[in-house]
Design a protein around this motif. Structure first.
Motif: not given
Length: 109
Positions: A39-46, A65-74
């Motif tokens: 899951i890539d949580f994205l924030s708009l940058v422009a 958009a820029r990835v603000a956080a990336r979460v990897r889950l099994p």
């Protein structure tokens, strides 16, 4: 040996102080590979300003958009996450009195 069920282990969650605030995200992109979901949580940058041609030849606005956080889950864990998200979303809808957003509410689809 006994047939009594073994107690489930408990998880003690510790949140480092520098992560207490969290990160803001405008939306999320979800993808997977054979062993995990990401899951890539994205924030708009422009704001949308550029355009590119879509598959049908029509101009499509591009939102940066820029990835603000990336979460990897099994992969096996994703179904519990989906259930927990649905449960929390249902509670939020009931508590807030709001309705789910309509389809297409976000400009990027």
């Amino acid at each position: 040996m006994t047939d009594e069920p073994q107690p489930q282990p408990q998880i003690a969650v510790n949140l480092p102080p520098e992560q207490e605030i969290g990160v803001f995200a405008d939306f999320a992109a979800v993808w997977h590979n054979p062993t995990s979901f990401v899951i890539d949580f994205l924030s708009l940058v422009a704001p949308p300003g550029q355009q590119q041609l879509g598959p049908d030849g029509q101009a499509v606005p591009v939102v940066s958009a820029r990835v603000a956080a990336r979460v990897r889950l099994p992969a096996e864990q994703i179904f519990r996450v989906i259930g927990a998200l649905q449960e929390q979303a249902d509670q939020w809808l009931a508590q807030s009195g709001k309705e789910e957003p309509p389809e297409g509410w976000f400009p990027a689809g």
